[in-house]
Design a protein around this motif. Sequence first.
Motif, PDB file in Angstrom:
ATOM      1  N   PRO A 196       0.818  -1.217   0.000  1.00  0.00           N
ATOM      2  CA  PRO A 196       0.000   0.000   0.000  1.00  0.00           C
ATOM      3  C   PRO A 196       0.852   1.268   0.000  1.00  0.00           C
ATOM      4  O   PRO A 196       2.017   1.249   0.416  1.00  0.00           O
ATOM      5  CB  PRO A 196      -0.795  -0.102   1.314  1.00  0.00           C
ATOM      6  CG  PRO A 196      -0.022  -1.039   2.173  1.00  0.00           C
ATOM      7  CD  PRO A 196       0.712  -1.978   1.248  1.00  0.00           C
ATOM      8  N   GLY A 197       0.251   2.357  -0.465  1.00  0.00           N
ATOM      9  CA  GLY A 197       0.961   3.639  -0.542  1.00  0.00           C
ATOM     10  C   GLY A 197       1.348   4.181   0.822  1.00  0.00           C
ATOM     11  O   GLY A 197       2.162   5.099   0.916  1.00  0.00           O
ATOM     12  N   SER A 198       0.795   3.616   1.874  1.00  0.00           N
ATOM     13  CA  SER A 198       1.135   4.068   3.231  1.00  0.00           C
ATOM     14  C   SER A 198       2.508   3.545   3.672  1.00  0.00           C
ATOM     15  O   SER A 198       2.999   3.894   4.738  1.00  0.00           O
ATOM     16  CB  SER A 198       0.067   3.589   4.218  1.00  0.00           C
ATOM     17  OG  SER A 198      -0.082   2.180   4.104  1.00  0.00           O
ATOM     18  N   GLU A 199       3.127   2.680   2.856  1.00  0.00           N
ATOM     19  CA  GLU A 199       4.466   2.148   3.171  1.00  0.00           C
ATOM     20  C   GLU A 199       5.517   2.795   2.267  1.00  0.00           C
ATOM     21  O   GLU A 199       5.306   2.916   1.054  1.00  0.00           O
ATOM     22  CB  GLU A 199       4.509   0.630   2.940  1.00  0.00           C
ATOM     23  CG  GLU A 199       3.733  -0.189   3.946  1.00  0.00           C
ATOM     24  CD  GLU A 199       4.405  -0.236   5.319  1.00  0.00           C
ATOM     25  OE1 GLU A 199       5.591  -0.593   5.382  1.00  0.00           O
ATOM     26  OE2 GLU A 199       3.735   0.102   6.314  1.00  0.00           O
ATOM     27  N   VAL A 200       6.623   3.180   2.871  1.00  0.00           N
ATOM     28  CA  VAL A 200       7.758   3.722   2.127  1.00  0.00           C
ATOM     29  C   VAL A 200       8.753   2.587   1.883  1.00  0.00           C
ATOM     30  O   VAL A 200       9.059   1.825   2.808  1.00  0.00           O
ATOM     31  CB  VAL A 200       8.479   4.823   2.946  1.00  0.00           C
ATOM     32  CG1 VAL A 200       9.664   5.388   2.181  1.00  0.00           C
ATOM     33  CG2 VAL A 200       7.509   5.920   3.333  1.00  0.00           C
ATOM     34  N   VAL A 201       9.254   2.480   0.659  1.00  0.00           N
ATOM     35  CA  VAL A 201      10.312   1.492   0.377  1.00  0.00           C
ATOM     36  C   VAL A 201      11.635   2.056   0.900  1.00  0.00           C
ATOM     37  O   VAL A 201      12.106   3.093   0.424  1.00  0.00           O
ATOM     38  CB  VAL A 201      10.409   1.198  -1.134  1.00  0.00           C
ATOM     39  CG1 VAL A 201      11.601   0.283  -1.425  1.00  0.00           C
ATOM     40  CG2 VAL A 201       9.109   0.586  -1.642  1.00  0.00           C
ATOM     41  N   VAL A 202      12.203   1.400   1.895  1.00  0.00           N
ATOM     42  CA  VAL A 202      13.463   1.869   2.492  1.00  0.00           C
ATOM     43  C   VAL A 202      14.652   1.372   1.672  1.00  0.00           C
ATOM     44  O   VAL A 202      15.514   2.150   1.269  1.00  0.00           O
ATOM     45  CB  VAL A 202      13.600   1.389   3.959  1.00  0.00           C
ATOM     46  CG1 VAL A 202      14.932   1.828   4.555  1.00  0.00           C
ATOM     47  CG2 VAL A 202      12.433   1.888   4.802  1.00  0.00           C
ATOM     48  N   CYS A 203      14.687   0.079   1.425  1.00  0.00           N
ATOM     49  CA  CYS A 203      15.803  -0.500   0.659  1.00  0.00           C
ATOM     50  C   CYS A 203      15.472  -1.939   0.290  1.00  0.00           C
ATOM     51  O   CYS A 203      14.504  -2.505   0.786  1.00  0.00           O
ATOM     52  CB  CYS A 203      17.120  -0.455   1.452  1.00  0.00           C
ATOM     53  SG  CYS A 203      17.143  -1.482   2.934  1.00  0.00           S
ATOM     54  N   GLY A 204      16.296  -2.484  -0.555  1.00  0.00           N
ATOM     55  CA  GLY A 204      16.250  -3.913  -0.826  1.00  0.00           C
ATOM     56  C   GLY A 204      17.459  -4.560  -0.169  1.00  0.00           C
ATOM     57  O   GLY A 204      18.373  -3.860   0.295  1.00  0.00           O
ATOM     58  N   ILE A 205      17.452  -5.875  -0.091  1.00  0.00           N
ATOM     59  CA  ILE A 205      18.658  -6.616   0.324  1.00  0.00           C
ATOM     60  C   ILE A 205      18.765  -7.841  -0.579  1.00  0.00           C
ATOM     61  O   ILE A 205      17.856  -8.685  -0.596  1.00  0.00           O
ATOM     62  CB  ILE A 205      18.597  -7.106   1.788  1.00  0.00           C
ATOM     63  CG1 ILE A 205      18.297  -5.962   2.764  1.00  0.00           C
ATOM     64  CG2 ILE A 205      19.916  -7.797   2.164  1.00  0.00           C
ATOM     65  CD1 ILE A 205      18.195  -6.417   4.237  1.00  0.00           C
ATOM     66  N   SER A 206      19.843  -7.900  -1.344  1.00  0.00           N
ATOM     67  CA  SER A 206      20.118  -9.125  -2.110  1.00  0.00           C
ATOM     68  C   SER A 206      20.708 -10.145  -1.157  1.00  0.00           C
ATOM     69  O   SER A 206      21.501  -9.800  -0.288  1.00  0.00           O
ATOM     70  CB  SER A 206      21.141  -8.844  -3.217  1.00  0.00           C
ATOM     71  OG  SER A 206      20.590  -7.999  -4.193  1.00  0.00           O
ATOM     72  N   ILE A 207      20.336 -11.398  -1.345  1.00  0.00           N
ATOM     73  CA  ILE A 207      20.922 -12.447  -0.491  1.00  0.00           C
ATOM     74  C   ILE A 207      21.177 -13.712  -1.299  1.00  0.00           C
ATOM     75  O   ILE A 207      20.316 -14.143  -2.082  1.00  0.00           O
ATOM     76  CB  ILE A 207      20.045 -12.748   0.744  1.00  0.00           C
ATOM     77  CG1 ILE A 207      20.659 -13.908   1.540  1.00  0.00           C
ATOM     78  CG2 ILE A 207      18.581 -13.046   0.381  1.00  0.00           C
ATOM     79  CD1 ILE A 207      20.318 -13.921   2.995  1.00  0.00           C
ATOM     80  N   GLY A 208      22.356 -14.271  -1.101  1.00  0.00           N
ATOM     81  CA  GLY A 208      22.684 -15.495  -1.809  1.00  0.00           C
ATOM     82  C   GLY A 208      24.130 -15.899  -1.568  1.00  0.00           C
ATOM     83  O   GLY A 208      24.776 -15.429  -0.629  1.00  0.00           O
ATOM     84  N   HIS A 209      24.599 -16.783  -2.442  1.00  0.00           N
ATOM     85  CA  HIS A 209      25.984 -17.253  -2.367  1.00  0.00           C
ATOM     86  C   HIS A 209      26.840 -16.361  -3.263  1.00  0.00           C
ATOM     87  O   HIS A 209      26.537 -16.199  -4.446  1.00  0.00           O
ATOM     88  CB  HIS A 209      26.070 -18.712  -2.833  1.00  0.00           C
ATOM     89  CG  HIS A 209      25.271 -19.640  -1.967  1.00  0.00           C
ATOM     90  ND1 HIS A 209      25.791 -20.233  -0.842  1.00  0.00           N
ATOM     91  CD2 HIS A 209      23.969 -20.030  -2.041  1.00  0.00           C
ATOM     92  CE1 HIS A 209      24.867 -20.981  -0.269  1.00  0.00           C
ATOM     93  NE2 HIS A 209      23.743 -20.875  -0.971  1.00  0.00           N
TER      94      HIS A 209
END
Length: 237
Positions: A196-209
């Motif tokens: 929803p628009g009430s949430e701000v996207v702060v960041c992503g986190i890539s995860i893996g090998h």
Amino acid sequence: MSSPPAPAQDVAATTALDAITSRRSIRAFRPDPVSRDTIETLLRLAGTAPSGSNIQPWSVHVVQGDKRRELSGLLLQAHHAGVEPTPEYQYYPKVWRPVFLERRRQTGWLLYESLGIRRGDREAAHAYRGSNYDFFGAPAGLIVTIGRDMEHGSWIDVGAFVQTFMIAARTFGLHTCAQAAFANYGDLVRAALGIPGSEVVVCGISIGHADLAHPANRTRTPRAEIGAFTTFHWSEA
Ligand SMILES: Cc1cc2nc3c(=O)[nH]c(=O)nc-3n(C[C@H](O)[C@H](O)[C@H](O)COP(=O)(O)O)c2cc1C
């Protein structure tokens, strides 16, 4: 403690010291999968991060498989079409202090140098930055959000959550990269994931090998000595 030792990057960290000092931003991953079980454990560990009044103001969307591909496709399309990013929030100061600007430039140059991208080659740099949206090839990623109504204090809490997740990942032999790049196209991220628009996207986190042989992973970022950011008010007993 003097300089921390350089621990192995390709094995699971077994001590807190190793987990902390072997964490670094990885920008090329092998396609090997990460299990949902592992991600759930890491989220549980990240959820132990402290937060003011224990309100735990973070939210996370985990993307893998089809959804990860769909999200990456949308963002890459926008990036390559030259759609102007509309950052969710102001990350950096509007006017840079020389010391911070210098560190930022040095960090960028170190990375681009290892990739063979020449200074001033904006096209190559732009093309490379697109790999952010592909989670640098990682099989899974997180999108971390916070309520638009939350204040500075809760953003501190989200930072603690993100760091705890990344440190915990090292104890499973996994690597990560925090990515504010995902906040460049918040509307697309929200649309793809039903946020929803009430949430701000702060960041992503890539995860893996980690693909440790990849040139993007060759760089080590330097750090200032503690004297550059610490003042002791200290009396010997
Ligand atoms: C909140 C946050 C957002 C970041 N966003 C990005 C990003 O979008 N893309 C990227 O390649 N690195 C990103 N980084 C990684 C930083 O560039 C990196 O942490 C810094 O250069 C220090 O290097 P190290 O993580 O290897 O110690 C981000 C780091 C943090 C903490």
